[in-house]
Design an enzyme around this catalytic site. Structure first.
Site, PDB file in Angstrom:
ATOM      1  N   ARG A 143      45.896  -9.417  46.198  1.00  0.00           N
ATOM      2  CA  ARG A 143      45.484 -10.077  47.657  1.00  0.00           C
ATOM      3  C   ARG A 143      44.561 -11.412  47.425  1.00  0.00           C
ATOM      4  O   ARG A 143      44.544 -11.685  46.298  1.00  0.00           O
ATOM      5  CB  ARG A 143      44.156  -9.143  48.300  1.00  0.00           C
ATOM      6  CG  ARG A 143      44.390  -7.784  48.426  1.00  0.00           C
ATOM      7  CD  ARG A 143      43.286  -6.944  48.948  1.00  0.00           C
ATOM      8  NE  ARG A 143      43.717  -5.519  49.267  1.00  0.00           N
ATOM      9  CZ  ARG A 143      43.767  -4.601  48.477  1.00  0.00           C
ATOM     10  NH1 ARG A 143      43.479  -4.752  47.078  1.00  0.00           N
ATOM     11  NH2 ARG A 143      44.053  -3.316  48.503  1.00  0.00           N
ATOM     12  N   LYS A 167      39.319  -3.756  46.810  1.00  0.00           N
ATOM     13  CA  LYS A 167      38.155  -3.134  47.554  1.00  0.00           C
ATOM     14  C   LYS A 167      37.464  -2.268  46.954  1.00  0.00           C
ATOM     15  O   LYS A 167      38.059  -1.389  46.370  1.00  0.00           O
ATOM     16  CB  LYS A 167      39.072  -2.828  48.794  1.00  0.00           C
ATOM     17  CG  LYS A 167      39.667  -3.779  49.714  1.00  0.00           C
ATOM     18  CD  LYS A 167      40.414  -3.403  50.882  1.00  0.00           C
ATOM     19  CE  LYS A 167      41.183  -4.387  51.836  1.00  0.00           C
ATOM     20  NZ  LYS A 167      41.614  -3.784  52.994  1.00  0.00           N
ATOM     21  N   HIS A 237      48.954 -13.099  52.482  1.00  0.00           N
ATOM     22  CA  HIS A 237      49.393 -11.634  52.507  1.00  0.00           C
ATOM     23  C   HIS A 237      50.968 -11.404  52.839  1.00  0.00           C
ATOM     24  O   HIS A 237      51.199 -10.267  52.380  1.00  0.00           O
ATOM     25  CB  HIS A 237      48.548 -11.052  53.791  1.00  0.00           C
ATOM     26  CG  HIS A 237      48.207  -9.847  53.568  1.00  0.00           C
ATOM     27  ND1 HIS A 237      47.272  -9.295  52.699  1.00  0.00           N
ATOM     28  CD2 HIS A 237      48.582  -8.548  54.168  1.00  0.00           C
ATOM     29  CE1 HIS A 237      46.969  -7.800  52.594  1.00  0.00           C
ATOM     30  NE2 HIS A 237      47.866  -7.521  53.412  1.00  0.00           N
ATOM     31  N   ARG A 240      52.233 -11.067  49.455  1.00  0.00           N
ATOM     32  CA  ARG A 240      52.072  -9.759  49.052  1.00  0.00           C
ATOM     33  C   ARG A 240      52.872  -8.676  49.627  1.00  0.00           C
ATOM     34  O   ARG A 240      53.461  -7.906  48.734  1.00  0.00           O
ATOM     35  CB  ARG A 240      50.432  -9.418  49.464  1.00  0.00           C
ATOM     36  CG  ARG A 240      49.956  -7.875  49.103  1.00  0.00           C
ATOM     37  CD  ARG A 240      48.423  -7.865  49.128  1.00  0.00           C
ATOM     38  NE  ARG A 240      48.104  -6.427  49.509  1.00  0.00           N
ATOM     39  CZ  ARG A 240      47.622  -5.595  48.696  1.00  0.00           C
ATOM     40  NH1 ARG A 240      47.623  -5.994  47.369  1.00  0.00           N
ATOM     41  NH2 ARG A 240      47.170  -4.468  48.670  1.00  0.00           N
ATOM     42  N   HIS A 263      46.465   0.308  46.763  1.00  0.00           N
ATOM     43  CA  HIS A 263      46.100   1.216  48.043  1.00  0.00           C
ATOM     44  C   HIS A 263      45.364   2.482  47.636  1.00  0.00           C
ATOM     45  O   HIS A 263      45.954   3.229  46.694  1.00  0.00           O
ATOM     46  CB  HIS A 263      47.315   1.480  48.661  1.00  0.00           C
ATOM     47  CG  HIS A 263      48.002  -0.025  49.249  1.00  0.00           C
ATOM     48  ND1 HIS A 263      49.316   0.228  49.785  1.00  0.00           N
ATOM     49  CD2 HIS A 263      47.453  -1.004  49.689  1.00  0.00           C
ATOM     50  CE1 HIS A 263      49.597  -1.023  50.225  1.00  0.00           C
ATOM     51  NE2 HIS A 263      48.384  -1.843  50.344  1.00  0.00           N
ATOM     52  N   TYR A 272      56.207   0.119  53.495  1.00  0.00           N
ATOM     53  CA  TYR A 272      57.272  -0.652  52.803  1.00  0.00           C
ATOM     54  C   TYR A 272      58.715  -0.026  52.946  1.00  0.00           C
ATOM     55  O   TYR A 272      59.671  -0.805  52.557  1.00  0.00           O
ATOM     56  CB  TYR A 272      56.967  -1.078  51.595  1.00  0.00           C
ATOM     57  CG  TYR A 272      55.521  -1.973  51.483  1.00  0.00           C
ATOM     58  CD1 TYR A 272      55.969  -3.391  52.050  1.00  0.00           C
ATOM     59  CD2 TYR A 272      54.519  -1.592  51.307  1.00  0.00           C
ATOM     60  CE1 TYR A 272      54.723  -4.317  52.153  1.00  0.00           C
ATOM     61  CE2 TYR A 272      53.531  -2.519  51.385  1.00  0.00           C
ATOM     62  CZ  TYR A 272      53.674  -3.761  51.923  1.00  0.00           C
ATOM     63  OH  TYR A 272      52.512  -4.528  52.086  1.00  0.00           O
TER      64      TYR A 272
END
Length: 291
Positions: A143, A167, A237, A240, A263, A272
């Site tokens: 990110r 995150k 992004h 990414r 994730h 994806y």
């Protein structure tokens, strides 16, 4: 009353959840908007009933994604009010997020990525920095917030690994390819000292102000070179997304891609596979004799 309650709730989120500034600001915007709608109905957070909250959340002028985001903030607020004893019930208990059409990431070809990565002028310090930044994001799928927070200690160029802080303050080690390592080594040896002018700075990527670059500057770097390469509306992004999509296109296991991207849930990564399927359909449509 409403403003004070929202401030108390956001302070609780910061203390307990350690949410980022951007996430907290998103909660603030949504809750302040809902608060105004409740006030228009003569209600506030403490006396609103389910029908009041429903009317505030499912405003017809809002997109489904905005409604879902507002509901998420609302549910979290009422969960806090219930836990703290300020409400005996939760008016959002039976409210559900509206169904949203799945938004697939923009398809960026490997040829377009090649043009993007070749756009910076690596004979200049800024160009060499930008080249290293672009190569790193595409090589690792970081990110942009993770990339700009990298310090020199996070880089292990001998092993070809970068340690990212994602995150929820979760760390993960992400491998880099030889190309990214080569440009990072050149940037660190040649360009970074010139940009810093003997100033000490922990951040890996630095600006002419001799401090770490911002998210906004990284965004501008990607946008500038994307336009030079003839790619429209590409964000960090988007790089990414390209990283993940190209891995899946070349047969990478989805669990591996999930781990690389950081994730928490595999369902987030599964988008994806849809992108890859979309690409396959377009190839068949273009080249099959019966189309």
């Amino acid at each position: 009353m409403s403003d004070t309650l929202i401030e108390s709730f956001l302070e609780h989120l910061w203390l307990v959840g350690r949410l980022s500034h951007n996430t907290l600001q998103g909660y603030r915007r949504d809750l302040e908007k809902l608060s105004l709608r409740l006030q228009a109905r003569g209600r506030d957070w403490l006396d609103a009933e389910a029908v009041d909250v429903s009317e505030a959340v499912y405003a017809p002028q809002e997109k489904a994604s905005s409604q879902a985001r507002a509901l998420s903030a609302c549910k979290r607020l009422y969960g806090w009010l219930e836990e703290s004893g300020r409400r005996a019930d939760n008016p959002t208990q039976f409210l559900t997020a509206p169904k949203q059409a799945q938004q697939l990431p923009q398809l960026i070809s490997e040829q377009q990525i090649d043009r993007l990565l070749n756009a910076p002028d690596t004979d200049t310090p800024h160009g060499l920095r930008d080249k290293a930044l672009l190569e790193l994001i595409y090589a690792t799928g970081l990110r942009v917030s993770e990339a700009v927070k990298l310090t020199m200690r996070d880089m292990d160029l001998q092993r070809g690994v970068v340690r990212a802080l994602g995150k929820g303050n979760k760390q993960r080690d992400v491998p880099m390819g030889q190309e990214a390592v080569y440009w990072l080594e050149r940037y660190v040896a040649e360009a970074r000292p010139l940009l810093l002018k003997e100033r000490v700075c922990d951040e890996l990527f630095v600006s002419q102000k001799r401090v770490g670059i911002s998210r906004q500057l990284a965004w501008m770097v990607v946008k500038t070179y994307a336009e030079a390469a003839g790619i429209h509306h590409l964000s960090p992004h988007g790089l990414r997304h390209a990283f993940a999509t190209h891995l899946v296109n070349h047969g990478a296991d989805l669990r591996v891609v999930q781990s690389l991207l950081g994730h928490a849930d595999i369902s987030t990564t599964q988008i994806y596979t849809h992108v890859a399927n979309q690409r396959l359909k377009s190839v068949v449509a273009e080249h099959h004799s019966r189309n």
